[in-house]
Motif scaffolding. Structure first.
Motif, mmCIF file in Angstrom:
data_model
loop_
_atom_site.group_PDB
_atom_site.id
_atom_site.type_symbol
_atom_site.label_atom_id
_atom_site.label_comp_id
_atom_site.label_asym_id
_atom_site.label_seq_id
_atom_site.Cartn_x
_atom_site.Cartn_y
_atom_site.Cartn_z
ATOM 1 N N SER A 192 0.825 -1.203 0.000
ATOM 2 C CA SER A 192 0.000 0.000 0.000
ATOM 3 C C SER A 192 0.860 1.254 0.000
ATOM 4 C CB SER A 192 -0.938 0.002 1.204
ATOM 5 O OG SER A 192 -0.188 0.119 2.379
ATOM 6 N N VAL A 213 2.014 3.315 -3.751
ATOM 7 C CA VAL A 213 1.321 4.405 -4.431
ATOM 8 C C VAL A 213 2.009 5.746 -4.180
ATOM 9 C CG1 VAL A 213 -0.275 4.808 -2.545
ATOM 10 C CG2 VAL A 213 -0.954 5.362 -4.845
ATOM 11 N N TYR A 214 2.748 5.868 -3.061
ATOM 12 C CA TYR A 214 3.355 7.163 -2.738
ATOM 13 C C TYR A 214 4.379 7.598 -3.770
ATOM 14 C CZ TYR A 214 1.007 7.549 1.616
ATOM 15 O OH TYR A 214 0.034 7.684 2.543
ATOM 16 N N VAL A 244 2.396 8.991 -6.661
ATOM 17 C CA VAL A 244 1.683 10.235 -6.378
ATOM 18 C C VAL A 244 2.665 11.389 -6.191
ATOM 19 C CG1 VAL A 244 0.231 11.380 -4.689
ATOM 20 C CG2 VAL A 244 -0.317 9.097 -5.414
ATOM 21 N N PHE A 274 0.608 14.749 -13.373
ATOM 22 C CA PHE A 274 -0.354 14.954 -12.298
ATOM 23 C C PHE A 274 -1.617 14.134 -12.524
ATOM 24 C CE2 PHE A 274 -3.485 17.478 -9.910
ATOM 25 C CZ PHE A 274 -2.899 17.335 -8.677
ATOM 26 N N MET A 293 -3.085 11.089 -10.079
ATOM 27 C CA MET A 293 -4.459 10.997 -9.571
ATOM 28 C C MET A 293 -5.068 9.650 -9.936
ATOM 29 S SD MET A 293 -5.357 13.678 -7.990
ATOM 30 C CE MET A 293 -3.829 14.192 -7.311
ATOM 31 N N ALA A 311 -3.485 6.833 -7.823
ATOM 32 C CA ALA A 311 -3.956 6.778 -6.445
ATOM 33 C C ALA A 311 -5.326 6.128 -6.392
ATOM 34 C CB ALA A 311 -4.002 8.186 -5.852
ATOM 35 N N ALA A 312 -6.236 6.558 -7.271
ATOM 36 C CA ALA A 312 -7.585 5.998 -7.262
ATOM 37 C C ALA A 312 -7.561 4.508 -7.583
ATOM 38 C CB ALA A 312 -8.451 6.740 -8.262
ATOM 39 N N ILE A 315 -5.922 2.260 -4.724
ATOM 40 C CA ILE A 315 -6.777 2.129 -3.540
ATOM 41 C C ILE A 315 -7.966 1.233 -3.852
ATOM 42 C CG2 ILE A 315 -8.351 3.388 -2.049
ATOM 43 C CD1 ILE A 315 -6.407 5.578 -1.894
ATOM 44 N N GLU A 318 -6.854 -2.399 -3.979
ATOM 45 C CA GLU A 318 -6.329 -2.907 -2.715
ATOM 46 C C GLU A 318 -7.464 -3.436 -1.831
ATOM 47 O OE1 GLU A 318 -3.674 -0.158 -0.574
ATOM 48 O OE2 GLU A 318 -2.344 -1.122 -2.011
ATOM 49 N N ARG A 323 -10.950 1.221 -20.498
ATOM 50 C CA ARG A 323 -11.308 2.623 -20.361
ATOM 51 C C ARG A 323 -11.360 2.920 -18.867
ATOM 52 N NH1 ARG A 323 -16.325 2.470 -23.357
ATOM 53 N NH2 ARG A 323 -17.164 2.448 -21.263
ATOM 54 N N ASP A 381 -13.522 4.378 -16.831
ATOM 55 C CA ASP A 381 -14.754 4.052 -16.104
ATOM 56 C C ASP A 381 -14.931 2.539 -15.994
ATOM 57 O OD1 ASP A 381 -15.336 4.261 -19.012
ATOM 58 O OD2 ASP A 381 -17.259 3.470 -18.354
ATOM 59 N N GLN A 382 -14.444 1.805 -17.005
ATOM 60 C CA GLN A 382 -14.528 0.336 -16.933
ATOM 61 C C GLN A 382 -13.649 -0.198 -15.809
ATOM 62 O OE1 GLN A 382 -13.257 -0.432 -20.929
ATOM 63 N NE2 GLN A 382 -15.323 -0.972 -21.586
ATOM 64 N N ARG A 442 -15.349 0.498 -12.556
ATOM 65 C CA ARG A 442 -16.517 -0.366 -12.404
ATOM 66 C C ARG A 442 -16.089 -1.772 -12.027
ATOM 67 N NH1 ARG A 442 -18.390 -3.914 -15.886
ATOM 68 N NH2 ARG A 442 -20.469 -4.732 -15.509
#
Lengths: 351, 203
Positions: A129, A132-133, A136, A148, A152, A155-156, A159, A162, A315, A317-318, A321
């Motif tokens: 975990s 990710v740092y 980022v 940048f 982002m 990070a999303a 997480i 995980e 993609r 959003d996929q 989801r």
């Protein structure tokens, strides 16, 4: 080795020197393995694309990775003038260090493990975990828009996946009854009718094995989940502003992480250093455990490169989801299911 | 060795806590905070609470601080405005500082009047006993089961509440229908046409 050095150098210094030597014994071959696995990765992807791949440096191009390493080593390190200098240089170091840290608890065979700690799996979860740092911080410190965006996204993404990885690990831990990686492997010995040494072939855990394989691809941001460095939209993602050794550290760290995920796949679901079947009439137990582990890691790495070469990129959003609406409910439900089965197995049916 | 490690971790915790407050850039503050969390986890390992240490790293460093960083990085930071509120909030801050100081003093006073008790006994679990996780689990799921479940319910309610508060239907958004996208076949998606020259194709 620890006892020998302690007898020569005294208790504490001997322990210190021995541990240092063991760390090097893991880290240096790991770097060599990363170099060769990059070569293998490029060869597999080239073969799928009907190309030859690297074939110029050394026999069959085997030395290609070392040539690349030498090249980036000799290049100039460029730091953008608007970058946050300290953090910009810190980010690749974090990525690289964190990628190496997790190998401390990996059991290569029954006694070949640097730190055989009780909370091995939690340690790996904690360390992964942290990965990710690096991403980022590099994205923010570059002070540039594509890195940048990439930070982002990373990070999303990390997480999200995980969470489901945590639930998948819990279902394995429920079955094995321990967080210790070595004991998890031992618990898989003769798991199915006393013959097969793998949780993955248990019909209850097979879906979790598949979910874990996919999640580990997403967690390491490998294709088809490499949204963080999607070259058509983000140039090279968080690595855009990096050059020379700082770039190489990212690269090495990324591949060390991928190897770690392959190792976790092998350890948690496919018996780690155990031979695939628990039978005597094939002389499988004469082959040292480390060879079995390496074969399994190699197989999973092949799956990773195969997926890279075959599947188009998701993609965004996929991706989200899949993580939140598919993997999370399934793995959460599976935790209930597995704990129910373990309960019935241990204490019998209720009522 | 242990004493050395303790002073190393403890001094880094205090130093990074101080830097977290004094750093001018909020992103640097969050990073110092993460360092403080991490070294606090190191202290936990030293007293033999390795499970708590792992949880500290997984939950706080791995998830909470990442979200902090996420939010702080997105902020449009105006340093002058940050400084402006300093004098206004100073009295409140001083009151809090005095309260915390008093708590520490009372705590130390109580501790020294009662005596050291177990505080200087050997730390770490007795060898051969149940491991950290087993001991904690046995306690949480037997003696404190109702409190534990209540805490879980509170978290669940908080999560549902947050989603309800932030979820809103926006107009003019095209939603992705994944089912329709996946079940699409080439016959519906592709048309082969032979347009006449100069006519073009109607979509």
């Amino acid at each position: 080795m620890t006892e020998f050095l302690q007898s020569v150098l005294g208790y504490e210094i001997g322990w210190f020197v021995a541990t240092l030597a063991l760390i090097l014994l893991i880290a240096l071959p790991l770097m060599l393995a990363v170099a060769m696995i990059i070569y293998f990765d490029r060869k597999v992807i080239a073969a799928v694309a009907l190309r030859r791949g690297p074939n110029v440096v050394g026999p069959f191009g085997l030395l290609q990775s070392f040539a690349d390493g030498l090249k980036v080593f000799l290049q100039e390190t460029i730091i953008p003038s608007s970058a946050n200098k300290g953090l910009f240089l810190l980010a690749p170091i974090i990525t690289f260090t964190v990628a190496l840290l997790a190998w401390a608890v990996v059991p290569f065979s029954e006694d070949m493990v640097l730190a055989n700690i009780n909370i091995g799996l939690l340690y790996i979860l904690a360390i992964s975990s942290l990965g990710v740092y690096g991403v980022v911080i590099s994205g923010w410190a570059s002070n540039s828009k594509y890195p940048f965006f990439s930070a982002m996204r990373a990070a999303a993404q990390m997480i999200s996946y995980e969470v489901s990885i945590g639930f998948i690990l819990i279902s394995v831990v429920l079955f094995a009854g321990t967080f210790n990686l070595n004991d998890i492997i031992k618990a898989q010995e003769g798991h199915i009718f006393g013959v097969v040494n793998a949780y993955g072939l248990n019909p209850l855990l097979f879906p979790m094995a598949v979910l874990f394989l996919i999640s580990s691809m997403a967690e390491t941001a490998r294709a088809p989940f490499d949204l963080t460095e999607a070259e058509s939209e983000l140039v090279a993602g968080y690595q855009t502003e990096y050059s020379s050794m700082s770039f190489a550290l990212f690269w090495l760290g990324e591949y060390a992480n991928i190897l770690l995920m392959c190792t976790l796949n092998a350890i948690l679901f496919w018996g780690g250093w155990l031979p695939p079947m628990n039978v005597d009439w094939i002389p499988w137990f004469d082959i040292p455990g480390i060879v079995w582990l390496f074969l399994k890691i190699f197989f999973f790495f092949f799956l990773f490169s195969w997926a890279w070469a075959t599947v188009p990129r998701y993609r965004y959003d996929q991706l989200m989801r899949l993580g939140w609406k598919v993997f999370l409910p399934i793995s959460l439900f599976w935790v209930f299911l597995v704990s129910g089965v373990v309960m019935i197995d241990k204490f019998g049916w209720p009522l | 060795m242990q004493v050395f490690a303790f002073y190393l971790f403890a001094s880094i915790v205090i130093a990074s806590g101080a830097f977290c407050i004094f750093a001018r850039n909020p992103v640097h503050s969050v990073l110092w905070l993460i360092l403080a969390f991490f070294n606090a986890a190191g202290l936990m390992v030293l007293v033999g609470a390795e499970f708590i240490a792992a949880l500290l790293v997984i939950v706080y460093v791995g998830a909470v601080a990442v979200l902090f960083l996420f939010v702080v990085m997105m902020l449009d930071i105006d340093f002058a405005e940050l400084r402006a509120g300093f004098m206004k909030n100073l009295p409140l801050g001083l009151v809090l500082a005095v309260v915390l100081l008093a708590e520490i003093i009372i705590g130390i006073g109580a501790w020294s009047s009662v005596g050291t008790g177990n505080a200087d006994a050997a730390v770490g679990l007795p060898a051969g006993g149940p491991s950290n996780i087993e001991a904690l689990g046995a306690l949480l799921y037997s003696k404190y089961i109702f409190l534990f479940e209540a805490a879980g319910m509170v978290l669940l309610v908080a999560m549902v509440g947050a989603i309800v508060l932030t979820h809103r239907q926006r107009g003019g958004v095209r939603k992705q229908n994944i089912g329709a996208q996946v079940s699409r076949r080439p016959e519906e998606a592709i048309r082969n046409v032979q347009p006449e020259i100069g006519k073009g194709v109607e979509l």
